[in-house]
Structure formats: structure tokens, C-alpha cells
Write an enzyme that holds these catalytic residues in place. Structure first.
Site, mmCIF file in Angstrom:
data_model
loop_
_atom_site.group_PDB
_atom_site.id
_atom_site.type_symbol
_atom_site.label_atom_id
_atom_site.label_comp_id
_atom_site.label_asym_id
_atom_site.label_seq_id
_atom_site.Cartn_x
_atom_site.Cartn_y
_atom_site.Cartn_z
ATOM 1 N N PHE A 1 3.060 -4.067 11.729
ATOM 2 C CA PHE A 1 2.422 -4.648 10.553
ATOM 3 C C PHE A 1 3.460 -5.537 9.868
ATOM 4 C CE2 PHE A 1 0.854 -4.806 6.223
ATOM 5 C CZ PHE A 1 -0.515 -4.886 6.381
ATOM 6 N N ARG B 1 -12.544 -4.999 13.916
ATOM 7 C CA ARG B 1 -12.085 -3.605 13.792
ATOM 8 C C ARG B 1 -13.200 -2.722 13.240
ATOM 9 N NH1 ARG B 1 -6.570 -3.077 10.555
ATOM 10 N NH2 ARG B 1 -7.956 -3.708 8.862
ATOM 11 N N ASP C 1 5.838 4.865 9.713
ATOM 12 C CA ASP C 1 4.856 4.338 8.766
ATOM 13 C C ASP C 1 3.514 4.975 9.129
ATOM 14 O OD1 ASP C 1 2.823 2.837 7.569
ATOM 15 O OD2 ASP C 1 3.950 0.969 7.675
ATOM 16 N N TYR D 1 -4.602 4.087 -0.149
ATOM 17 C CA TYR D 1 -5.897 3.434 -0.389
ATOM 18 C C TYR D 1 -6.726 3.303 0.883
ATOM 19 C CZ TYR D 1 -2.786 -0.463 0.842
ATOM 20 O OH TYR D 1 -1.846 -1.249 1.440
ATOM 21 N N LYS D 2 -6.165 3.720 2.030
ATOM 22 C CA LYS D 2 -6.924 3.651 3.279
ATOM 23 C C LYS D 2 -7.690 4.969 3.441
ATOM 24 C CE LYS D 2 -3.925 0.047 5.046
ATOM 25 N NZ LYS D 2 -2.651 -0.280 5.681
#
Ligand SMILES: *Cc1c(COP(=O)(O)O)cnc(C)c1O
Length: 412
Positions: A125, A371, A197, A222-223
């Protein structure tokens, strides 16, 4: 057994079905983007209302004591700890994933003084590698350097010069999941520290950081933790490193006696040493509410449902005639993937937009990836089938070719 019968049976047996009832999902929508922004649950909404209307409005400054706002970073860390296999006092919620990564990479370099290499994956990422490269540049090339290799090269990589191996457990673009155990053991056996991560892992994977002896980790909330847009990040530091670790962004909230307002910095002796400044209490209130939904939910339960959802989705996909134009870039072995399925299509952006218009919310990643994220807390098995039917319609009837689906928005 037909797919519909199978999905109905899985939903009927789902131990998390009662948890779904606490989520406020829009009508006629299948939400498969919880890997980007988790859905709102009632406790999160109520905690925010209470924090704003009772605490802030009525009790004002005294809320730091009466509502114990001051201890939210470590209280929330303690709630996340069981989901990642950590002890309560090894996890702190604060700032953002990016900032926490900066802090822990700096700690890792300081803890491994003979070495200067931060090793990562070239398609990590972006923020992860930007932070590492920025830190290395800021420290001067003599003290640190970011090196990157492909995911495939990691298994045979030489870690003998590596200060810290910094990797994302589940790849955001492909959904591929690293073998955390094997990589951690190999890197550590050659003297490297290991930082994971967990942005796409926490809340959907069964993690055992302490048992494995992982050195450090970061994540966002927040995921799959449903903490709300811009909810704070978290960090994990294995307690064997706590005494020697120093926060590179020393601030008054990390001081061992904050309200002495002393001229000199003396860091706290516990995980609070990684605090810097005052945290966003409204954001933390939302997260505190969201995390109550995980009470009594084992990470193994989340992982089992996540796997069953992606397996059902792929089985349903392969039963459709028009989906053969899609290329699945997510590993077909469920043990090697996280909770998302990523499909390539030459018109991926338009297909994603057309799916959203059908009520199936997915997202797009450059250059040609759609996705589908499966948040086990609130996604039903029947939802996976609804998504596949919509995809079949969008492709079979070429609905994605409508001109309105070609216009790119600022956030994809
Ligand atoms: C979402 C995500 C981030 C986001 O970092 P923020 O600091 O919260 O913006 C970082 N790393 C990975 C792997 C992610 O998936």
C-alpha cells in the site's frame, strides 16, 4: 444442493447473524466495501450522540474525567487486543495508521542499531512505502534505507542486513495474504525485526501476534472494525520491546506526568508512551461503540465466516456464463487470501459503477480491478449470491457500457 439452498443454510447457521441486526445498512443495498469503510452500527451512532449531546454539551471540560476521555487510547487498545492475539497493554489507539507506522519504524531502527535496511514489498500500500522512504531520507541515507522486493521474492529473501521487515499482511489490491508465521520466523532468525500492517486483516483474520512473537504492528479501524470515516489507527508493540522503545514524536500526552507540565520530556513507562497530542474524542467515541459489537466474537468465528463467504462467491461466479471475461487475481486457496475477491476486467471502472447502480457497492482500483469485500460482521451469504447475479446482468447485458459509468469521480 443449489447455491441458493446452500446460502440459506449458511445464513440460518450463522452465529454472527444477530450481530448484523445492530448495523444500520441502507435498504436494497448489498454493501461489499467494508474493506474501505465499514458500515455504521447502532452503538457507534449512539455513542457519538451521547458524547456530543451529553458529555460535550452538558458536562463540557469535566468529561475528560467524568467520561474518562483521557484513557480512551489505551481502553480502545485493550478492546482491539483480543482480535489480534495481543495482551491488553500492548495496543494503543491513536493518530492514524500512517503516523503510527512512522513511529514504529523509527523504534525498529533504533532497536536494531547495527542495521539500516527497511525491507518491504514493491506493491505494498503506497503510504507504507512513502512513510518508510520519507523516514529514511529524513534520517539521512547512512542511517536508513528502504529496499523493496516483489511478494514472490520475499520467501527466499536474505534478511541478514535487514533492520525491520515491514509488510502488509493482506494485499489491498489482490487480497493475497502472506504467511505471517513463516515470514516472521525467517526474518527474526536472521536478526530482523518484523512489523505487520493489519489494515485489511483486523476483524477478518485470526491473528496471534503474541504467540508468534511478532515485534510490532499497525492497523486502522475504519475498515473491518467499523469505527467510521477517518477513525483513529492503532499500534501494537510486543512488551519485550516496551522499556527500550522511544516515541520519535514525543509530545505532552506521552509524558509520564502530563499535568505536571514539566519543562523536560520523560516518556510514560507503559504503552501510553506512544501518544503524542490530544486525540479526537468524537472519533474515538464512534470506535468505542463499534467495538462493542465485537464483544464475545472470536477472531476464529470472523475468519471462518469470511472464508465461507469468499468460497461461496467464487463458486457462484464460476456457475455464470458471462463472468468468464473476468480474471480473478485473488488466490483461489482460501487459506492464502484475506476477506476480499479482486477481479480484473478491461472496463473495470464502468463495471464497478454499474454494479453500484444495481445496489451492489464495490470499489475499483487502478488500473482494472474490481474489489468485492466481505465483512463477516454484517454480510449475509445470500448477499454474495445477489452480487454475483448483478455482476452477471451487468456483463451479460453490457450495462457497464452506459456513458454515465465512464465518468471518473475523485474517490474511486
Ligand atoms: C487503508 C490502509 C492504510 C491507510 O492508512 P491511513 O493512515 O489510515 O490513511 C495504510 N496501509 C494499508 C495497507 C491500508 O490498507
Amino acid at each position: 444442493m443449489t447455491l441458493a439452498v446452500r446460502a440459506a443454510a449458511l445464513d440460518a447457521d450463522d452465529p454472527l447473524a444477530v450481530v448484523r441486526d445492530r448495523f444500520l445498512l441502507p435498504d436494497a443495498t448489498v454493501y461489499l466495501d467494508g474493506n474501505s469503510l465499514g458500515a455504521l452500527c447502532r452503538p457507534a451512532r449512539d455513542r457519538v450522540r451521547d458524547t456530543v449531546e451529553r458529555a460535550w454539551q452538558q458536562e463540557l471540560i469535566s468529561s475528560w474525567n467524568s467520561h474518562d476521555w483521557i484513557s480512551l487510547p489505551e481502553r480502545l487498545g485493550a478492546r482491539i487486543a483480543p482480535l489480534i492475539g495481543a495482551a491488553a497493554d500492548e495496543v494503543l489507539v491513536a493518530d492514524t495508521l500512517s503516523t503510527n507506522l512512522f513511529k514504529l519504524l523509527a523504534v525498529a531502527l533504533a532497536l536494531n542499531p547495527g542495521r539500516r535496511v527497511i525491507l518491504s514489498q514493491s506493491d505494498n500500500f503506497p503510504t507504507d512505502n512513502y512513510i518508510a522512504a520519507g523516514l529514511a531520507q529524513w534520517l539521512g541515507g547512512k542511517r536508513a534505507e528502504l529496499r523493496t522486493v516483489t511478494a514472490e521474492a520475499l520467501a527466499a529473501a536474505d534478511f541478514s542486513e535487514v533492520a525491520v521487515l515491514s509488510l502488509t499482511h493482506v494485499n489491498f489490491r489482490t487480497g493475497a495474504m502472506h504467511d505471517m508465521t513463516a515470514l516472521t520466523r525467517r526474518a527474526q532468525s536472521q536478526g530482523a525485526l518484523v512489523l505487520w500492517d493489519l489494515a485489511h486483516s483486523v476483524g477478518v483474520c485470526d491473528l496471534a501476534l503474541d504467540a508468534l512473537g511478532v515485534d510490532m504492528a499497525v492497523g486502522c479501524t475504519y475498515k473491518y472494525l467499523n469505527g467510521g470515516p477517518g477513525a483513529p489507527g492503532f499500534l501494537y508493540l510486543n512488551r519485550r520491546h516496551l522499556a527500550a522503545a522511544e516515541n520519535p514524536i514525543a509530545g505532552w500526552m506521552g509524558h509520564r506526568d502530563r499535568f505536571a507540565f514539566a519543562p523536560d520530556y520523560q516518556g510514560a513507562t507503559d504503552i501510553r508512551k506512544f501518544l503524542t497530542g490530544t486525540q479526537c474524542i468524537v472519533g474515538m467515541a464512534a470506535l468505542e461503540g463499534a467495538l462493542t459489537c465485537f464483544d464475545g466474537v472470536a477472531a476464529s468465528t470472523l475468519r471462518a465466516k469470511s472464508e465461507a463467504l469468499t468460497v461461496l462467491f467464487l463458486d457462484a461466479l464460476s456457475a455464470q456464463p458471462h463472468t468468464s471475461t473476468l480474471v480473478c487475481i485473488t488466490p483461489l486457496d482460501p487459506a492464502r487470501r484475506g476477506s476480499q475477491i479482486c477481479l480484473r476486467h478491461p472496463h473495470a471502472y464502468a463495471v464497478a459503477q454499474a454494479l453500484i447502480a444495481e445496489g451492489v457497492v464495490v470499489d475499483f482500483r487502478d488500473p482494472d480491478i474490481i474489489r468485492f469485500g466481505f465483512a463477516p460482521m454484517y454480510t449475509r451469504f445470500v448477499d454474495a449470491l445477489v452480487a454475483v447475479s448483478a455482476l452477471e446482468r451487468v456483463l451479460g447485458e453490457r450495462r457497464y457500457a452506459a456513458p454515465e459509468f465512464a465518468v471518473r469521480r475523485a474517490v474511486t
